[in-house]
Design a protein around this motif. Sequence first.
Motif, mmCIF file in Angstrom:
data_model
loop_
_atom_site.group_PDB
_atom_site.id
_atom_site.type_symbol
_atom_site.label_atom_id
_atom_site.label_comp_id
_atom_site.label_asym_id
_atom_site.label_seq_id
_atom_site.Cartn_x
_atom_site.Cartn_y
_atom_site.Cartn_z
ATOM 1 N N GLY A 92 -73.085 91.783 21.628
ATOM 2 C CA GLY A 92 -72.063 91.573 20.610
ATOM 3 C C GLY A 92 -71.387 90.228 20.762
ATOM 4 O O GLY A 92 -71.415 89.392 19.858
ATOM 5 N N SER A 93 -70.796 90.004 21.915
ATOM 6 C CA SER A 93 -70.046 88.764 22.143
ATOM 7 C C SER A 93 -70.959 87.554 22.301
ATOM 8 O O SER A 93 -70.710 86.493 21.728
ATOM 9 N N LEU A 94 -72.006 87.701 23.113
ATOM 10 C CA LEU A 94 -72.765 86.519 23.524
ATOM 11 C C LEU A 94 -73.658 85.963 22.416
ATOM 12 O O LEU A 94 -73.923 84.754 22.397
ATOM 13 N N VAL A 95 -74.124 86.797 21.495
ATOM 14 C CA VAL A 95 -74.843 86.246 20.339
ATOM 15 C C VAL A 95 -73.923 85.284 19.597
ATOM 16 O O VAL A 95 -74.351 84.221 19.123
ATOM 17 N N HIS A 96 -72.653 85.630 19.526
ATOM 18 C CA HIS A 96 -71.682 84.748 18.882
ATOM 19 C C HIS A 96 -71.418 83.513 19.737
ATOM 20 O O HIS A 96 -71.348 82.395 19.225
ATOM 21 N N THR A 97 -71.278 83.687 21.033
ATOM 22 C CA THR A 97 -71.036 82.553 21.933
ATOM 23 C C THR A 97 -72.133 81.502 21.798
ATOM 24 O O THR A 97 -71.862 80.306 21.706
ATOM 25 N N TYR A 98 -73.373 81.955 21.792
ATOM 26 C CA TYR A 98 -74.509 81.037 21.817
ATOM 27 C C TYR A 98 -74.766 80.365 20.475
ATOM 28 O O TYR A 98 -75.596 79.456 20.389
ATOM 29 N N SER A 99 -74.062 80.794 19.431
ATOM 30 C CA SER A 99 -74.364 80.270 18.101
ATOM 31 C C SER A 99 -73.866 78.851 17.882
ATOM 32 O O SER A 99 -74.262 78.204 16.916
ATOM 33 N N THR A 100 -73.001 78.353 18.758
ATOM 34 C CA THR A 100 -72.527 76.976 18.592
ATOM 35 C C THR A 100 -73.235 76.043 19.568
ATOM 36 O O THR A 100 -73.303 76.324 20.763
ATOM 37 N N PRO A 101 -73.786 74.928 19.082
ATOM 38 C CA PRO A 101 -74.520 74.008 19.968
ATOM 39 C C PRO A 101 -73.668 73.446 21.102
ATOM 40 O O PRO A 101 -74.206 73.129 22.177
ATOM 41 N N SER A 102 -72.372 73.295 20.909
ATOM 42 C CA SER A 102 -71.540 72.701 21.954
ATOM 43 C C SER A 102 -71.558 73.538 23.217
ATOM 44 O O SER A 102 -71.458 72.999 24.330
ATOM 45 N N ILE A 103 -71.689 74.856 23.077
ATOM 46 C CA ILE A 103 -71.781 75.739 24.233
ATOM 47 C C ILE A 103 -73.231 75.949 24.639
ATOM 48 O O ILE A 103 -73.576 75.893 25.824
ATOM 49 N N ALA A 104 -74.104 76.167 23.671
ATOM 50 C CA ALA A 104 -75.510 76.453 23.975
ATOM 51 C C ALA A 104 -76.161 75.312 24.741
ATOM 52 O O ALA A 104 -76.917 75.542 25.699
ATOM 53 N N ASP A 105 -75.874 74.068 24.357
ATOM 54 C CA ASP A 105 -76.508 72.932 25.021
ATOM 55 C C ASP A 105 -76.090 72.836 26.485
ATOM 56 O O ASP A 105 -76.918 72.547 27.364
ATOM 57 N N VAL A 106 -74.805 73.067 26.762
ATOM 58 C CA VAL A 106 -74.338 73.022 28.152
ATOM 59 C C VAL A 106 -75.014 74.108 28.975
ATOM 60 O O VAL A 106 -75.479 73.859 30.096
ATOM 61 N N LEU A 107 -75.092 75.323 28.428
ATOM 62 C CA LEU A 107 -75.677 76.426 29.172
ATOM 63 C C LEU A 107 -77.162 76.217 29.445
ATOM 64 O O LEU A 107 -77.650 76.508 30.541
ATOM 65 N N VAL A 108 -77.883 75.717 28.463
ATOM 66 C CA VAL A 108 -79.312 75.482 28.674
ATOM 67 C C VAL A 108 -79.523 74.346 29.673
ATOM 68 O O VAL A 108 -80.395 74.415 30.545
ATOM 69 N N ASN A 109 -78.712 73.295 29.590
ATOM 70 C CA ASN A 109 -78.823 72.209 30.560
ATOM 71 C C ASN A 109 -78.506 72.664 31.976
ATOM 72 O O ASN A 109 -79.026 72.123 32.949
ATOM 73 N N THR A 110 -77.648 73.683 32.096
ATOM 74 C CA THR A 110 -77.353 74.231 33.412
ATOM 75 C C THR A 110 -78.575 74.952 33.972
ATOM 76 O O THR A 110 -78.747 75.029 35.186
ATOM 77 N N GLY A 111 -79.408 75.486 33.095
ATOM 78 C CA GLY A 111 -80.698 75.983 33.533
ATOM 79 C C GLY A 111 -80.764 77.442 33.898
ATOM 80 O O GLY A 111 -81.842 77.995 34.008
ATOM 81 N N GLU A 112 -79.644 78.113 34.083
ATOM 82 C CA GLU A 112 -79.686 79.474 34.590
ATOM 83 C C GLU A 112 -79.847 80.539 33.513
ATOM 84 O O GLU A 112 -80.432 81.572 33.749
ATOM 85 N N LEU A 113 -79.328 80.292 32.330
ATOM 86 C CA LEU A 113 -79.275 81.373 31.362
ATOM 87 C C LEU A 113 -80.615 81.685 30.725
ATOM 88 O O LEU A 113 -80.841 82.792 30.276
ATOM 89 N N THR A 114 -81.506 80.726 30.674
ATOM 90 C CA THR A 114 -82.819 81.046 30.133
ATOM 91 C C THR A 114 -83.796 81.426 31.243
ATOM 92 O O THR A 114 -84.597 82.335 31.089
ATOM 93 N N VAL A 115 -83.711 80.780 32.394
ATOM 94 C CA VAL A 115 -84.623 81.073 33.497
ATOM 95 C C VAL A 115 -84.210 82.346 34.223
ATOM 96 O O VAL A 115 -85.037 83.170 34.588
ATOM 97 N N GLY A 116 -82.919 82.536 34.443
ATOM 98 C CA GLY A 116 -82.432 83.698 35.176
ATOM 99 C C GLY A 116 -81.493 84.541 34.345
ATOM 100 O O GLY A 116 -80.416 84.917 34.803
ATOM 101 N N ALA A 117 -81.906 84.862 33.126
ATOM 102 C CA ALA A 117 -81.000 85.535 32.187
ATOM 103 C C ALA A 117 -80.542 86.894 32.696
ATOM 104 O O ALA A 117 -79.387 87.278 32.506
ATOM 105 N N VAL A 118 -81.427 87.648 33.321
ATOM 106 C CA VAL A 118 -81.073 88.991 33.776
ATOM 107 C C VAL A 118 -79.940 88.928 34.789
ATOM 108 O O VAL A 118 -78.917 89.609 34.665
#
Length: 391
Positions: free
Chosen positions: A115-141
Motif C-alpha cells: 500500500g505505502s511503498l507502491v506510492h513511495t516508489y512512484s516519484t523518481p526523486s526517491i526511486a533513483d536514490v533507492l536504486v542507486n543505493t543498490g539494496e532494494l532491488t537486489v535484496g528486496a526481501v
Amino acid sequence: MNQPNTWPPKRGSQQEFAKAHGEELAQRYQEAFWAMDPVADAIFASDHSVREIMPNLREALQRGHADENTFPEVAALIDDMKKALEGIDEEQLERGRRVYLSIPPLAHGIALGPGSLVHTYSTPSIADVLVNTGELTVGAVKRLAYTTNWTYSLYLTDGLQPGGLGFYHTGMVRAMHAHVRRVHNKRGFDYSDWGSPINEFDMLRTWLDFTIIPYAGLEKMGWKLSQEEQRDAFYLWKVVGRMVGIPSDLIEPLDDIESTQPYLDAVHEIDGEPNENSQALVDALMHGFVVNAHAITGLPEDSLKEWTEAHVRIIHGDGPAEAYGIATTNMQPILEMSVPTVQQRFDLLRANQEALDEEIKNNEQMLKDLLDPEASYLKQDDGVKTASTAS
C-alpha cells in the motif's frame, strides 16, 4: 548539487504551484527540496570512521542517553531526538499505539507494505536514490523486512521512550539516511533535477506513506477509523516524524485524512512521473512481500501473490496498478465483497473494551515475535553500498 534558491526543474512550474497552493507553501517546499538533516549528517562529517561511529551510535541509542564515551555528534543526535518527546501528549500517543494494534498486523502489513511503498516508489526523486543505493532491488526481501522491523518497534509499550526499541530503531534509520546522503554526495550523483538526496520534502512525502496512504487504504479494506482515531494514529507518526528528522512545521497541519488530503494533492503535482527505477522497485516489492508473507503465514506463494495484487488494486485503484503491470485477479471481487463484514467486526470489537484489550495484547505479542534482531541497518559498520561501489 545544493541550490537552495532554485526550484528544481523536474518539479514543474513554481509559479503554477504557488498560484494553486499559495506563495508560502511554494517557498517552504523550495527550501525543503534542498534541506537535509544537519544534526544527523554531522555524524558522518566527523573525523571518525563508519566502523567507529556505528557501534558508538548503537550503544548510545540503546541506553537512551550519551555518556563520557559517546562521540559529540552522536550525543547531539540523541538530544535532538529527545527534544521531539518534550511536551508531547502521552495519552494521545498511547491511544495512537492502540489504534494501530487494534488492526491485525497482516492487514496493516499490506497497507504499510505494498500500500505505502507502491506510492513511495512512484516519484523518481526517491526511486533513483533507492536504486542507486543498490539494496532494494537486489535484496528486496531483506530490505522490506528491515523496514517492517522498524515500524513494528514503534508500537511496543514505551517503544518511543529513550532506550526503547522504537527509539533505538528510529535513531538508526535516521543515521542511515544521513549515511546514504553522504555516500551519494561523495559519489557525485547529480540530483539537481529533483533536489538533494533524502531531502526534507522527500522525508515529508515518505511520512505521508505512513499516515494518509495506509489509513485511507485500510478504510477501503474495511478497517475504517473514526476521525478521532485517525488523529491519534497521525499524532504518533508526528512524534516519530520529528524524531526521524522532519521539521515540525512540515507536518504540524496534518492531523487526519481530511486535513492531509490537500497537502497530498499538492505533493502529487510536483512528484514527477514514475520511471524505470520506480518499476524495478515495485517489482522487487511485490516479490519481497509475498516471500515474507509466506514465511509468516505458511500459505502458498501463488495465492499470496494474487491476494497482494488484489489489495494493491483495492488500495491504489486500477490506474496505478495497470501502470505497474499489476495483474487483475479473481480474488479482488471476493475481498471487496467482504469489506462490509470486516468493518462490522471491527466496529463490534471497538465497542467491547475487554475484547479490544485482548486483541491489542495479542497483536503486540505478534509484533514482538516478528521482530528481527539481525536487521542489517543495525550492523552496517562497513558502510552503505551504492549500485557501483562501497563506501
